[in-house]
Design a protein around this motif. Structure first.
Motif, PDB file in Angstrom:
ATOM      1  N   GLU A 111      43.888  37.977  39.756  1.00 25.74           N
ATOM      2  CA  GLU A 111      43.606  38.503  41.072  1.00 25.74           C
ATOM      3  C   GLU A 111      44.598  38.087  42.102  1.00 25.74           C
ATOM      4  N   ASN A 119      52.129  43.546  50.302  1.00 23.40           N
ATOM      5  CA  ASN A 119      50.665  43.198  50.990  1.00 23.40           C
ATOM      6  C   ASN A 119      51.178  42.364  52.327  1.00 23.40           C
ATOM      7  N   LYS A 162      47.654  40.101  44.522  1.00 28.55           N
ATOM      8  CA  LYS A 162      47.588  40.139  45.878  1.00 28.55           C
ATOM      9  C   LYS A 162      48.704  39.506  46.648  1.00 28.55           C
ATOM     10  N   CYS A 173      44.193  44.226  51.927  1.00 21.79           N
ATOM     11  CA  CYS A 173      44.521  44.883  50.883  1.00 21.79           C
ATOM     12  C   CYS A 173      43.820  44.990  49.646  1.00 21.79           C
ATOM     13  N   GLN A 174      42.698  44.010  49.626  1.00 23.63           N
ATOM     14  CA  GLN A 174      41.882  43.932  48.347  1.00 23.63           C
ATOM     15  C   GLN A 174      41.145  45.043  48.262  1.00 23.63           C
TER      16      GLN A 174
END
Length: 450
Positions: free
Chosen positions: A45, A278, A49, A22-23
């Motif tokens: 970050e 995610n 996520k 999912c990055q």
């Protein structure tokens, strides 16, 4: 980034791959590798996520603040458990009285005076070696007398101190309070969590009593041996004492559940984990949850040690958290769980640790965010405020406090007598002084493997 399982080894490696997929491919802003901006951008970050509440994250442009403070500004108001560690500064790791000295403490008022009371002492801990034992009363901490206005601050000071002086007294109904004595403790991290058990004969009934202070990894073999002994002695009732169990390894808790639950199959869903978009939903069967970290003892072997019971008595309190709350919540779809004591901590969260290893010559920060919420097979969960017991009973009803396992001890005596024979003392001479939830010694995702 290096991802390492913590608390819940129940998370599959495939879930890490799911998160990684999912990055986005946007090039990150470049910062000097020695400053806070470099670390805080990485924290931001990872939180966007993995974090359970990632859609509610605030936007903070001040990346120059201290990384620990920066994370604190990102946390959801319902999150009491996410934290970060700077490996270069061990003093910033989460601290607790149990991890520092090896005992649990509560506070009470008796005849207008406030005391700390020792409720639990770990084997081979600094507390035990200094003579501390359950039922002792603490009058002062480092020379400061305990009273209603300062007991919580003294608790926090005790958790963070490197050494402590305690002024103690004891009480028995026969002799009253003993003379005051002083003991000193020095912080240490060398103590174990043995599982204690015995068969109690009460009203011509054989009862298996087991006290578990922590779900250490690898306890399946120990549980197997204990419950084989219970089988050999034909126990018809089981009492599990989890009131001082702050969590631990979920596979270990699953091993106990496999033994206890009647009529289960290996592919029955035991734990459901719900993450953000995610992470999605992860269902873990009994066998899968067991084998994540308990591969030495099989599901079938544990099932063969099942006692002849259809209901389970669990002793609980505000130190009962995490993996021990799974016993309470996730066995409910399979058997009648009768809990006795006080509301639990309310740690319905799981996740894995994330290490910043971008620099080959330097260990980076370790981020331990809440990634999943826990549910049972019937989708019951959401116990962030704690799990209310079937029978609410304060173990500090009397000023004389008996050892764990003593049939006179308040919670054990109630479990032995049965749920229907509940008798709450109406006029207690003891009043419990409540600590803030953030002061409770529950596992703050301790099982980090770097």
């Amino acid at each position: 980034m290096k991802k390492c399982l913590f608390l819940s080894r129940i998370l599959l490696c495939s879930m890490v791959l799911l998160f990684n997929s999912c990055q986005n491919d946007d090039s990150p802003v470049s910062y000097d590798k020695e400053n806070n901006q470099y670390t805080n951008m990485w924290i931001n970050e990872q939180m966007r996520k993995y974090y359970y509440w990632n859609e509610d994250l605030p936007v903070f442009t001040n990346l120059s603040t201290d990384p620990k403070d920066y994370l604190g500004k990102l946390l959801n108001t319902d999150d009491h458990f996410s934290y970060s560690i700077n490996p270069a500064d061990s003093e910033r790791s989460p601290k607790s009285i149990r991890s520092a000295y090896g005992f649990d403490i509560s506070f009470l008022e008796y005849n207008g005076q406030a005391f700390g009371v020792v409720l639990f002492v770990l084997t081979d801990s600094p507390a035990e070696k200094s003579g501390l034992k359950r039922g002792q009363f603490i009058k002062s901490i480092n020379g400061t007398t305990i009273h209603y206005q300062n007991f919580e601050n003294l608790y926090l000071d005790l958790a963070s101190s490197g050494s402590v002086q305690l002024e103690l007294t004891e009480y028995s109904s026969a002799t009253g309070f003993s003379e005051v004595k002083n003991i000193g403790l020095i912080r240490s991290f060398t103590f174990s969590h043995p599982v204690k058990h015995e068969v109690i004969v009460y009203n011509n009934q054989k009862v298996g009593y087991i006290e578990i202070s922590h779900f250490d990894a690898g306890l399946a073999a120990t549980f197997l041996q204990i419950f084989k002994e219970f089988q050999e002695q034909s126990v018809s009732k089981v009492i599990v004492d989890l009131r001082h169990n702050g969590g631990g390894d979920v596979s270990s808790a699953t091993a106990l559940s496999v033994i206890l639950a009647p009529n289960i199959k290996s592919d029955d869903v035991f734990i459901k984990l719900r993450g953000n978009k995610n992470g999605g939903l992860v269902n873990q069967t009994f066998k899968e949850a067991l084998e994540m970290n308990e591969s030495q003892v099989s599901f079938e072997s544990l099932r063969n040690a099942h006692p002849s019971i259809q209901e389970l008595y669990v002793l609980c309190g505000n130190h009962t958290a995490s993996a021990s709350e799974i016993i309470l919540n996730n066995l409910k779809p399979f058997m009648n769980v009768i809990s006795i004591g006080e509301k639990t901590t309310g740690k319905d969260a799981a996740g894995f640790a994330i290490e910043d290893n971008r620099l080959a010559d330097k260990k980076g920060w370790v981020l331990c965010p809440v990634i999943y919420k826990l549910f049972n097979a019937n989708n019951e969960g959401n116990y962030a405020l704690g799990i209310s017991p079937t029978v609410e009973l304060n173990e500090l009803q009397e000023i004389e406090i008996f050892p764990l396992g003593d049939v006179r001890e308040t919670l054990l005596n109630q479990a032995l007598s049965g749920e229907k024979n509940f008798r709450q003392k109406k006029h207690s001479t003891v009043k419990k002084l409540l600590l803030n939830k953030n002061c409770i010694d529950a596992d703050p995702f301790l099982q980090i493997h770097l």
